[in-house]
Design a protein around this motif. Structure first.
Motif, short mmCIF file in Angstrom:
data_model
loop_
_atom_site.label_atom_id
_atom_site.label_comp_id
_atom_site.label_asym_id
_atom_site.label_seq_id
_atom_site.Cartn_x
_atom_site.Cartn_y
_atom_site.Cartn_z
N ASP A 170 7.30 5.19 -0.56
CA ASP A 170 7.81 5.10 0.81
C ASP A 170 8.74 6.27 1.11
O ASP A 170 9.77 6.45 0.45
CB ASP A 170 8.58 3.79 1.01
CG ASP A 170 7.70 2.57 0.81
OD1 ASP A 170 7.01 2.19 1.75
OD2 ASP A 170 7.72 2.02 -0.31
N GLN A 224 -2.40 -0.48 5.96
CA GLN A 224 -1.31 0.47 5.69
C GLN A 224 -0.80 0.96 7.05
O GLN A 224 -1.15 2.06 7.49
CB GLN A 224 -1.80 1.63 4.82
CG GLN A 224 -2.28 1.18 3.44
CD GLN A 224 -2.55 2.35 2.51
OE1 GLN A 224 -1.64 3.11 2.15
NE2 GLN A 224 -3.79 2.50 2.10
N ASP A 226 0.98 2.46 10.31
CA ASP A 226 1.71 3.70 10.53
C ASP A 226 3.13 3.47 11.02
O ASP A 226 4.00 4.32 10.81
CB ASP A 226 0.97 4.57 11.56
CG ASP A 226 -0.34 5.12 11.01
OD1 ASP A 226 -0.41 5.39 9.80
OD2 ASP A 226 -1.29 5.27 11.79
N GLY A 246 9.17 2.61 12.03
CA GLY A 246 8.15 3.60 11.76
C GLY A 246 8.56 5.00 12.19
O GLY A 246 9.20 5.18 13.23
N ALA A 250 4.27 9.65 11.32
CA ALA A 250 3.63 9.02 10.16
C ALA A 250 2.12 9.07 10.24
O ALA A 250 1.43 9.21 9.21
CB ALA A 250 4.10 7.58 10.03
N THR A 254 1.00 10.64 6.72
CA THR A 254 0.44 9.75 5.71
C THR A 254 -0.98 10.16 5.34
O THR A 254 -1.39 10.07 4.17
CB THR A 254 0.43 8.30 6.22
OG1 THR A 254 -0.30 8.22 7.45
CG2 THR A 254 1.83 7.76 6.41
N ARG A 273 -0.15 3.56 -2.63
CA ARG A 273 0.05 3.15 -1.23
C ARG A 273 1.22 3.96 -0.68
O ARG A 273 2.23 4.12 -1.36
CB ARG A 273 0.38 1.66 -1.12
CG ARG A 273 -0.74 0.73 -1.50
CD ARG A 273 -0.26 -0.72 -1.41
NE ARG A 273 0.15 -1.06 -0.06
CZ ARG A 273 -0.66 -1.60 0.86
NH1 ARG A 273 -1.92 -1.86 0.56
NH2 ARG A 273 -0.20 -1.88 2.07
N SER A 275 3.74 4.97 2.84
CA SER A 275 4.18 4.70 4.21
C SER A 275 5.36 5.60 4.55
O SER A 275 5.98 6.20 3.65
CB SER A 275 4.60 3.24 4.38
OG SER A 275 5.84 2.99 3.72
N GLU A 276 5.66 5.72 5.84
CA GLU A 276 6.79 6.52 6.29
C GLU A 276 7.62 5.74 7.29
O GLU A 276 7.08 5.09 8.20
CB GLU A 276 6.31 7.83 6.92
CG GLU A 276 5.61 8.74 5.93
CD GLU A 276 5.58 10.19 6.35
OE1 GLU A 276 5.33 11.04 5.47
OE2 GLU A 276 5.82 10.48 7.54
N SER A 277 8.93 5.82 7.14
CA SER A 277 9.87 5.11 8.00
C SER A 277 11.06 6.00 8.27
O SER A 277 11.23 7.05 7.66
CB SER A 277 10.36 3.81 7.33
OG SER A 277 9.29 2.98 6.95
#
Length: 419
Positions: A170, A224, A226, A246, A250, A254, A273, A275-277
């Motif tokens: 992440d 998954q 965004d 989010g 992303a 991603t 896996r 993700s971007e936050s």
């Protein structure tokens, strides 16, 4: 690349645009004896830009080239080892230059944040570029170098420790100051327009593996999203007390990171896996801000995907920053970003990569990252990967960039965490 000697190491195409000028200024400081030329449509404007640069850049050659005249792009590509381009939106202007570089065996770096442009580049020119020895490297600015290189650095750290493949990973924007460039916003509008008018593009952009090297070989790991919104502690114990939402880029970043995994023969792992936050803090309103931002983003994606053609695009374009424009030098200098990427490996080990850089992310920081990508392609050929074709920053030049970052003022550190 062709064995025929080239006249230039780097040609900067689009040098009269806002980010193009910043990239020229950076190359003038950091390029040393690199053989660099400035390129674009207007010789007069290029000469004016050149006069603003420090010596010896004021003697850099000028090359006239225009996306509307493919033969000029062919001639430009044949004269240089590397083309750096800031001319977007890339879905409108980019493919003729990709074609020229793929045919000439010339390396290429751009700033695109447009997944469908990258997909079209892969479909049309990956094989040819691989055959000629060209490296076509997309997303070489704030989109998507911090994302791509942070994960690459985590992979290296876990591999060195024998800790196994990466699992849940992440990327979290902890803080930043600055804004999106006019070119980035123009690219985002182009993406929304494409989604609105092309059902197949909507379908592809809904796929987390839009940019996959081999879609059939990708793992099926379920949704998954965004634009997730989560408590920070669900990402890592170190983020307890924070809320995240989010990250606006992303959907591009991603997919670039997942393509890197595929290009590297799934070195990050088959269960990887990503993700971007971004953090929205820990105040009493943080949960509402988290939900509201992600909800707004998902609504805009829906509107962009189906109804963007009904929105007043002309009005939107009048109120957002124009391509080729940007903030003052003082504002650019005050900008910065700080990101952290957390991962857990198959052995249960936990790591974090912390990356930070001064300068407005969309302008000053991006010009440094793009300039370093161009210099790595031109000067660090012994550190580049053996891959050719349409690549990502990590897959093409991960080692070279990690070596270059400290001198360029980019900090990227990995740490093994307890627990």
């Amino acid at each position: 690349m062709s064995a025929t000697p080239r006249e230039f190491d780097i040609v900067l195409y689009g040098a009269t645009g806002f980010v193009g000028k910043l990239t020229a200024e950076y190359l003038a400081r950091a390029g040393g004896d690199t053989r660099i030329a400035l390129a674009g449509r207007s010789t007069e404007r290029l000469l004016a830009v050149r006069q603003t640069l420090a010596e010896p850049a004021r003697s850099w050659p000028i090359v006239a080239a225009d996306a509307g005249s493919p033969s000029t792009l062919d001639e430009m590509a044949a004269r240089t080892q590397v083309v750096i381009t800031t001319v977007g939106p890339y879905s409108r202007y980019g493919l003729p230059l990709v074609a020229a570089c793929a045919a000439a065996g010339t390396d290429y770096a751009d700033l695109t944040g447009e997944p469908m442009f990258m997909r079209n580049s892969i479909d049309l020119y990956h094989k040819q570029a691989a055959d000629t020895g060209a490296r076509i490297v997309h997303a070489c600015g704030f989109d998507s170098v911090p994302s791509d290189l942070s994960v690459y650095a985590l992979h290296r750290a876990a591999t060195d420790d024998g800790a196994g493949e990466l699992l849940a990973t992440d990327f979290v924007v902890r803080s930043f100051a600055g804004g999106l460039s006019g070119g980035t916003i123009a690219s985002m509008l182009e993406v929304l327009s494409t989604m609105s008018n092309d059902p197949d593009a909507r379908r592809q952009l809904a796929d987390p593996y839009t940019l996959s090297t081999d879609r059939g070989a990708e793992p099926e790991l379920g949704p998954q999203p965004d634009l997730p919104w989560r408590r920070g502690r669900r990402i890592a114990p170190e983020l307890a007390g924070l809320w995240t939402t989010g990250f606006m880029m992303a959907s591009t970043n991603t997919r670039v990171v997942r393509r890197s995994n595929g290009l590297l023969d799934w070195a990050y792992g088959r269960r990887f896996r990503y993700s971007e936050s971004m953090s929205v803090g820990s105040s009493i309103v943080a949960p509402l801000a988290s939900a509201a931002f992600s909800g707004f983003g998902n609504v805009m994606t829906l509107l962009g995907g189906r109804y963007f053609r009904f929105l007043p695009r002309g009005l939107i374009e009048r109120v957002v920053p124009k391509p080729g424009t940007g903030p003052s030098a003082a504002t650019r200098d005050r900008g910065y970003y700080r990101v952290e990427t957390y991962t857990t490996t198959a052995s249960g080990a936990r790591y974090v990569a912390r990356m930070e850089q001064d300068g407005d992310p969309g302008y000053k920081a991006t010009s440094v990252l793009l300039g370093e990508c161009g210099l790595a392609l031109a000067l660090d050929r012994d550190k580049l990967s053996d891959l050719h074709g349409v690549l990502t920053p990590a897959a093409a030049m991960g080692e070279a960039l990690l070596a270059r970052f400290p001198v360029a003022g980019v900090s990227l550190r990995t740490e093994r965490l307890a627990g």
